[in-house]
Design a protein around this motif. Sequence first.
Motif, mmCIF file in Angstrom:
data_model
loop_
_atom_site.group_PDB
_atom_site.id
_atom_site.type_symbol
_atom_site.label_atom_id
_atom_site.label_comp_id
_atom_site.label_asym_id
_atom_site.label_seq_id
_atom_site.Cartn_x
_atom_site.Cartn_y
_atom_site.Cartn_z
ATOM 1 N N MET A 33 0.846 -1.194 0.000
ATOM 2 C CA MET A 33 0.000 0.000 0.000
ATOM 3 C C MET A 33 0.881 1.243 0.000
ATOM 4 N N GLU A 41 -13.688 -6.779 5.519
ATOM 5 C CA GLU A 41 -12.375 -6.714 4.894
ATOM 6 C C GLU A 41 -11.594 -8.001 5.193
ATOM 7 N N ARG A 68 -5.767 3.248 1.694
ATOM 8 C CA ARG A 68 -6.401 2.027 1.173
ATOM 9 C C ARG A 68 -7.463 2.367 0.130
ATOM 10 N N ASP A 77 -5.887 3.603 -3.004
ATOM 11 C CA ASP A 77 -5.166 2.518 -3.687
ATOM 12 C C ASP A 77 -6.107 1.521 -4.352
ATOM 13 N N ASP A 78 -7.173 1.148 -3.616
ATOM 14 C CA ASP A 78 -7.974 -0.014 -4.006
ATOM 15 C C ASP A 78 -9.245 0.310 -4.756
ATOM 16 N N THR A 79 -9.646 1.572 -4.811
ATOM 17 C CA THR A 79 -10.902 1.906 -5.473
ATOM 18 C C THR A 79 -10.658 2.891 -6.604
#
Length: 282
Positions: A1, A203, A234, A237-239
């Motif tokens: 991350m 999660e 997060r 990074d992830d969406t």
Amino acid sequence: MSSRKFSIVSGFFLQDDQVHATPATIGALPPRFGLVDDSPECWSKFKSRIAELNDNASSGTTYKVFFLGRHGQGWHNVAEAKYGTRAWDDYYSKLYGDSEMTWGPDPLLTALGVQQAETARTAWLKEIPNGMPTPQRCFASPLHRALSTWQITFASDESFPQVMRKVMILENLREEHGVHTCDMRDSRSLIERNFPPPTYGFELGFTEEDAVWQADVRETKDHIKGRAQSVLDRIFDDTEETYISITAHGGIINGILAAVGRPSYSLPTGGVLPLVIRGDDV
């Protein structure tokens, strides 16, 4: 991350004015959620401006719009008001209740808290036909009061888009923890029974038992800021999605504000704090 530097893009909402934004004056749910532009095309212009910011952003820079929702009134809020903050922090918060109410562990919403969540739902339903962007991803604290608020606000109305009626539960979105019994969480099994899949997802790595709450150590503001930073990292990074809903607590919301470099904001219970957040790779 990866880690990013976060900042607020001001000028869109009443609440993003760091000098003049007064929670008591603005209220929990101001018209248009606080959007300054009151023209008939306000939301379409807002969405165009956000798209323009992302289209013209340099490499490593991303803009997202966060709707930070605070849970409705819980029994712990009633207890703190009853005894006063000092007595609450010094003594009563360490108990599980009194002869009139129970506030620990993981207290429920009061009738007023339910009503506040219903009022938030009504506010969304009023603005969406006017073009307000809907959350493309929803995240929430694992504590009952936050999940109940999210459920009443979003999951209970089928007119909302399907993506808006699913939520990811993140451990790091829980309230400031330690000492206060109201900030203990239930077991994963119990949470899952009360808030079952597929609407509610955990999660990866979410533990069965509460592994962070300690009876004799209260979490520091720096630690809250750090885990708020990790939540933002997060999500960025992830969406890929731009519009994000978070349903949580006053403490972690102020942790997010600290992570983006702005002062704390006393968001009323049941309120929504919209912010345009810029993330820059570092």
